[in-house]
Design an enzyme around this catalytic site. Sequence first.
Site, PDB file in Angstrom:
ATOM      1  N   TYR A 278      27.077   5.751   5.508  1.00 57.28           N
ATOM      2  CA  TYR A 278      26.486   6.775   6.369  1.00 57.28           C
ATOM      3  C   TYR A 278      26.237   8.067   5.601  1.00 57.28           C
ATOM      4  O   TYR A 278      25.143   8.644   5.647  1.00 57.28           O
ATOM      5  CB  TYR A 278      27.416   7.033   7.552  1.00 57.28           C
ATOM      6  CG  TYR A 278      26.935   8.093   8.511  1.00 57.28           C
ATOM      7  CD1 TYR A 278      25.997   7.793   9.496  1.00 57.28           C
ATOM      8  CD2 TYR A 278      27.425   9.396   8.448  1.00 57.28           C
ATOM      9  CE1 TYR A 278      25.553   8.762  10.384  1.00 57.28           C
ATOM     10  CE2 TYR A 278      26.993  10.375   9.327  1.00 57.28           C
ATOM     11  CZ  TYR A 278      26.064  10.050  10.301  1.00 57.28           C
ATOM     12  OH  TYR A 278      25.621  11.009  11.177  1.00 57.28           O
TER      13      TYR A 278
ATOM     14  N   LYS B   7      22.614   9.904   4.765  1.00 60.07           N
ATOM     15  CA  LYS B   7      22.287  11.232   5.273  1.00 60.07           C
ATOM     16  C   LYS B   7      22.038  12.232   4.132  1.00 60.07           C
ATOM     17  O   LYS B   7      21.222  13.154   4.282  1.00 60.07           O
ATOM     18  CB  LYS B   7      23.394  11.714   6.200  1.00 60.07           C
ATOM     19  CG  LYS B   7      23.517  10.899   7.485  1.00 60.07           C
ATOM     20  CD  LYS B   7      22.218  10.880   8.294  1.00 60.07           C
ATOM     21  CE  LYS B   7      22.395  10.185   9.635  1.00 60.07           C
ATOM     22  NZ  LYS B   7      21.162  10.211  10.455  1.00 60.07           N
TER      23      LYS B   7
END
Length: 264
Positions: free
Chosen positions: A169, A173
């Site tokens: 994740y 990002k």
Amino acid sequence: MPFSLKGVAYITGAGSGIGQHAAYAMARQGVRSFALIDRNPVTQTVQHLKKLYPDIKTVEIEMDVADEAAVNDSIEMTVKEFGRLDYALNNAGIGGALKTTDQIDKEDFERVMSINTTGVWLCQRAQIRQMLKQEKWSDSYRAYRGSIVNTASMYGKVGPTLNVPATAYATSKHAVVGLTKADAIAMAPRGIKINAICPGYVLTPLVGSTMDKGSVMDDERVKVPVQRFASMEEIGDVIAFLHSDASSYVVGSALVADGGFTCQ
């Protein structure tokens, strides 16, 4: 300055959470034409919008943002219905497994990247191509051909905590922040404004259901200087601001809305 939004909005991940509340925030500021995109039905979002603002018009699209053809078709459908595209929020994303690099499978890592990074890139590419075809709303020096906001994360600015080993994740990002900056530099001279929002922990229904004494998320909440998580409405309001003329000189930013978490 006070601001209002006029034009057509395109939102991925619009069925719930930040995407849903961004739609509500933009509607409060005046948007009446929405393309609402999600892998799941956006019925709840549409019903709430039309209850509050009966004149709202919507295009509802079920789509995987990692599907290139579907992404291009969704922009075409939006423009066919409304004539142009003014505001885009690339918000669809997944958290993935809470695993470190030595633990995660290649397939799981690539799935997170395909949705959170490649999906944002596919949507942004299609949006840019459309916005370059259209004129600005006005002759004001504040005006743009269109505005794009990408949902990154505070974990697109810093590494995740030991309690939340979200390696895939965070990687995805960070890539969204880099994509935002690179395209913002390239597109600003051509009349397109691109920014990212980097939310901290947000009190979504899923997070709320896990909050109890001794839980991982409750431990994380204590680390936030304001001692609470963001409401979805608060993040939606920041997104509306980034699309507005009030942020006309905000270009290529990765605006952090995390209650002070990353200041520490």
